[in-house]
Design an enzyme around this catalytic site. Structure first.
Site, PDB file in Angstrom:
ATOM      1  CE  LYS A 178      -5.181  -1.383   2.101  1.00  0.00           C
ATOM      2  NZ  LYS A 178      -3.946  -1.818   2.075  1.00  0.00           N
ATOM      3  CE  LYS A 184       2.280   2.393   4.437  1.00  0.00           C
ATOM      4  NZ  LYS A 184       1.519   1.611   3.444  1.00  0.00           N
ATOM      5  CB  SER A 231      -0.885   0.084   1.182  1.00  0.00           C
ATOM      6  OG  SER A 231      -1.707  -0.871   1.229  1.00  0.00           O
TER       7      SER A 231
END
Length: 292
Positions: free
Chosen positions: A171, A239, A96
């Site tokens: 995502k 993140k 990701s």
């Protein structure tokens, strides 16, 4: 039989690689820690001593590493994937990362003679173990078609969502939804406990109504048990929320709830709780309520 190189055998990567072995693929794995490689070998895979060694004979190269710089480090340079994989190999990035980085690296891969799709996954550790991940795929139609048999071995819901970078955009939206849901669940549990309600019964009935969700199913009991062993670490969700807020700013839109939850997650990471599961949002929510 397709040869697959799998780089990044962490909480998600190792069970995904094991499912590829179960699916009949020949899997060669590389990880920075030898222990994870040994576990793959025990499951019937092969170990590699370097990225170059892992990808040498691979038809498909999968990367599953934490962040954008990690992916770039794995694929670029004289020891990376692009310099050592055979021409015509397909690169699938299940990490990701930032959508713009995914697009740039895909362009670099295609220029070097490889196929490329960004295919981030959702479903957590259990979804990886069970082989039922949701996979959002960005790339060309032909590269998606080539990746489909491999992705079928690790996922259940596999959707081509657009060109390179689109998978990572979807995502990011997924991580926004999950984070807000976890925070709402944490607040609900604190609320229920404050009134002395039978929380097991409460979550059972809530799960059967409109409030029901996979987040409630997978994270509710962890909150009740104060069990925050990592399935997906807060540091990684931090993140991902950074990707969401930066991309939203770039697009000129606001994500008010997402931004608020992002600050809570950052606070937990800053105080040393980044290794906890993201259900650990409950800890801070409980403390803010003045409860133990």
């Amino acid at each position: 039989m397709t040869n697959v190189a799998f780089i990044g055998l962490g909480i998600m990567g190792l069970p995904m690689a094991k499912n590829l072995i179960k699916g009949g693929f020949t899997v060669t794995g590389y990880n920075r820690s030898q222990a994870a490689i040994d576990k793959l070998v025990e499951a019937g895979g092969q170990g590699a001593s370097s990225i170059a060694d892992a990808v040498e004979d691979a038809d498909v190269v999968i990367t599953m590493v934490p962040d954008s710089p990690d992916v770039a480090a794995v694929v670029q340079g004289s020891e990376g994937v692009f310099a050592n994989a055979k021409a015509g190999a397909l690169w699938i990035d299940n990490s990701s990362i930032r959508p713009d980085v995914a697009k740039e690296l895909a362009e670099e891969a295609v220029a070097a003679g490889f196929g490329a799709v960004d295919a981030p996954v959702s479903g957590g550790e259990q979804g990886a173990i069970d082989g039922v991940l949701s996979i959002m795929v960005g790339g060309s139609e032909s590269d998606f078609a080539a990746a489909q048999p491999v992705l079928d071995a690790i996922g259940k819901t596999i959707v081509h969502v657009g060109p390179s970078g689109a998978g990572q955009t979807v995502k990011a939206a997924n991580q926004l939804i999950v984070a807000v849901n976890i925070q709402a669940l944490a607040e609900a549990v604190v609320f229920l406990e404050a009134f002395g309600v039978d929380t097991d019964a409460a979550l059972k009935v809530l799960g059967g109504g409109l409030a029901g969700s996979k987040v409630l199913d997978q994270k509710g009991q962890k909150m009740l048990d104060r069990d925050f062993g990592p399935g997906f670490r807060l540091a990684l969700h931090n993140k991902d929320l950074g990707i969401v807020t930066a991309a939203a700013r770039q697009a000129g839109i606001t994500v008010p709830l997402g931004s608020a939850v992002a600050q809570l997650v950052t606070s937990l990471v800053a105080r040393g709780d980044g290794g906890l599961d993201h259900s650990g949002l409950f800890k801070l929510t409980n403390e803010l309520a003045g409860r133990d």
